[in-house]
Design a protein around this motif. Structure first.
Motif, PDB file in Angstrom:
ATOM      1  N   ARG A 122     100.964  52.476  19.413  1.00 44.03           N
ATOM      2  CA  ARG A 122      99.951  53.055  18.665  1.00 44.03           C
ATOM      3  C   ARG A 122      98.751  52.883  19.318  1.00 44.03           C
ATOM      4  O   ARG A 122      98.233  51.601  19.560  1.00 44.03           O
ATOM      5  CB  ARG A 122     100.143  52.798  17.323  1.00 44.03           C
ATOM      6  N   ILE A 132      91.239  55.708  19.533  1.00 43.44           N
ATOM      7  CA  ILE A 132      90.368  56.017  20.531  1.00 43.44           C
ATOM      8  C   ILE A 132      89.080  55.314  20.056  1.00 43.44           C
ATOM      9  O   ILE A 132      88.513  55.292  19.011  1.00 43.44           O
ATOM     10  CB  ILE A 132      89.988  57.523  20.519  1.00 43.44           C
ATOM     11  N   ALA A 138      92.580  62.437  23.325  1.00 35.16           N
ATOM     12  CA  ALA A 138      93.595  62.780  22.426  1.00 35.16           C
ATOM     13  C   ALA A 138      94.615  63.529  23.003  1.00 35.16           C
ATOM     14  O   ALA A 138      95.869  63.258  22.755  1.00 35.16           O
ATOM     15  CB  ALA A 138      92.622  63.340  21.112  1.00 35.16           C
ATOM     16  N   ILE A 161      97.051  61.691  25.136  1.00 32.74           N
ATOM     17  CA  ILE A 161      97.717  60.858  24.000  1.00 32.74           C
ATOM     18  C   ILE A 161      99.121  61.671  23.701  1.00 32.74           C
ATOM     19  O   ILE A 161     100.043  61.157  23.779  1.00 32.74           O
ATOM     20  CB  ILE A 161      96.870  60.082  23.092  1.00 32.74           C
ATOM     21  N   LEU A 208      98.748  58.551  18.831  1.00 36.34           N
ATOM     22  CA  LEU A 208      97.429  58.148  18.145  1.00 36.34           C
ATOM     23  C   LEU A 208      97.233  58.141  16.553  1.00 36.34           C
ATOM     24  O   LEU A 208      97.897  58.883  15.822  1.00 36.34           O
ATOM     25  CB  LEU A 208      96.338  59.610  18.384  1.00 36.34           C
ATOM     26  N   HIS A 250      94.573  66.429  15.426  1.00 36.03           N
ATOM     27  CA  HIS A 250      95.269  65.250  15.681  1.00 36.03           C
ATOM     28  C   HIS A 250      94.989  64.429  14.501  1.00 36.03           C
ATOM     29  O   HIS A 250      94.117  64.347  13.742  1.00 36.03           O
ATOM     30  CB  HIS A 250      94.257  64.756  16.892  1.00 36.03           C
ATOM     31  N   CYS A 254      94.425  61.481  12.302  1.00 32.12           N
ATOM     32  CA  CYS A 254      93.399  60.409  12.398  1.00 32.12           C
ATOM     33  C   CYS A 254      93.356  59.460  11.109  1.00 32.12           C
ATOM     34  O   CYS A 254      92.267  59.300  10.365  1.00 32.12           O
ATOM     35  CB  CYS A 254      92.262  61.064  12.768  1.00 32.12           C
TER      36      CYS A 254
END
Length: 379
Positions: free
Chosen positions: A142, A145, A166, A169, A177, A219, A221
């Protein structure tokens, strides 16, 4: 000091005054009050704590933080994480990039031992290293950023760099991510509360821009982490942070004791970490020599502050690696040979790294000695 001369004193009334010196001491009453105060504030304001173990490098303290309600611990270096993991701790976030074949190999070994490990990245070549190392593994590594929010030590410098990272990844089967990190170290010790608040919120705006762009691009987050003791009282306000990487609050050193911690100037945390030193020479009327020099105190910031001794308020002077100078100007009485002095540590992180053990006292009694397992782990 290894603490080996002081174990015999545990549990004896008055044993604090008998400690062999120099000794690193935790006042447990103040320490526990600090621990509880920060956790209560987190519950009240709806954020989580992910305390930074670089502040204490100690499994006993990390365990207490987790038991109090912290969701995990941060480590600045891989060696810190390895030492804490060896002592049985899990839920660790490495807050600086891990690069190079040797360290990536160690990272993957640690990943295999822990249930919950994450690491930050800020460079596509590092992502490629980690992608290669995780290829074919059953469990993903895991990643967060890291975003440069003004300290300029680590972090992507733009939204575009964050999106590119991202994407890299996302294209690596062995990587996942899970969020972003932004540590505004340059704001933590700003003395004035209003000035510190403005500087920290400007830094958080940079972090928020990257987070928003990542989410808009699809992505995930879920974690937005950063902050520190200096900005703990105000970083929840923008509604961005999921958890705060507070560290020095447990000890409250000279640096953080000198800033406005709250809007009204009230001090939320009490000094709890001290170095005890004894007078070893008194041949000059204006000063005495104590047995704690630059090998007992960090010298990268302010000087230690005397909190108990023959001349309260007197200053500390450098007298070399092994010894320090106790100013006797205005002393009400002669200083005694062997007299004990107590000093608030100037900068807790590098000071404790000079010792092998904490001597834990409650009142005038030594009640425990805790090893500093990650001491010296700068690797």
């Amino acid at each position: 000091m290894s603490g080996r001369f002081n174990h015999q004193l545990i549990g004896k009334p008055g044993s604090r005054a008998l400690l062999d010196t120099p000794a690193l001491v935790i006042d447990l009453d103040a320490f526990e009050a600090n621990l509880a105060a920060m956790q209560a504030l987190a519950r009240q304001r709806g954020f989580a704590l992910r305390p930074h173990a670089k502040t204490h490098k100690c499994a006993s303290i990390g365990r207490l933080q987790l038991e109090a309600g912290a969701i995990g611990l941060c480590c600045a270096k891989l060696g810190e994480a390895e030492a804490l993991a060896a002592a049985g701790l899990d839920r660790l976030l490495l807050t600086s990039p891990i690069t190079g074949a040797a360290k990536v190999g160690r990272l993957m070994a640690l990943h295999g031992k822990l249930q919950d490990l994450a690491v930050v990245v800020d460079d596509p070549d590092n992502v490629a290293e980690l992608a290669a190392a995780t290829a074919g593994r059953d469990r993903k590594l895991r990643l967060l950023i890291d975003v440069d929010v003004g300290t300029h030590r680590f972090g992507v410098a733009s939204v575009e760099e964050g999106l590119a990272l991202a994407a890299a990844i996302g294209n690596a089967p062995g990587l996942e991510l899970i969020g972003v990190q932004g540590y505004a170290g340059h704001t933590q010790a700003i003395k004035a509360y209003a000035e510190r608040r403005a500087a920290s919120h400007a830094a958080l705006a940079i972090l928020g821009n990257v987070r928003d762009a990542l989410v808009a691009a699809g992505h995930a987050c879920p974690i937005v982490t950063g902050s520190g003791t200096g900005t703990h009282d105000l970083d929840h306000e923008p509604g961005l942070m999921t958890d705060l990487q507070v560290g020095s609050y447990i000890f409250q050193d000279v640096i953080y004791d000198g800033i406005e911690q709250t809007p009204d100037g009230a001090k939320r945390f009490r000094p709890s970490l001290f170095v005890l030193a004894r007078v070893v020479s008194r041949r000059h009327g204006a000063f005495a020599t104590i047995d704690a020099g630059s090998k007992s105190f960090s010298m990268d910031g302010p000087m230690p502050v005397l909190v108990d001794g023959p001349t309260p308020g007197s200053t500390y002077g450098r007298f070399g690696d092994e010894f320090g100078k106790l100013d006797l100007t205005g002393a009400a009485r002669p200083v005694a040979l062997g007299e004990l002095t107590t000093w608030m540590v100037p900068h807790c992180d590098p000071t404790l790294n000079l010792f092998d053990h904490y001597h834990c006292v409650r009142g005038d009694e030594l009640v425990a000695i805790w090893p500093i397992e990650a001491r010296g782990r700068a690797d």
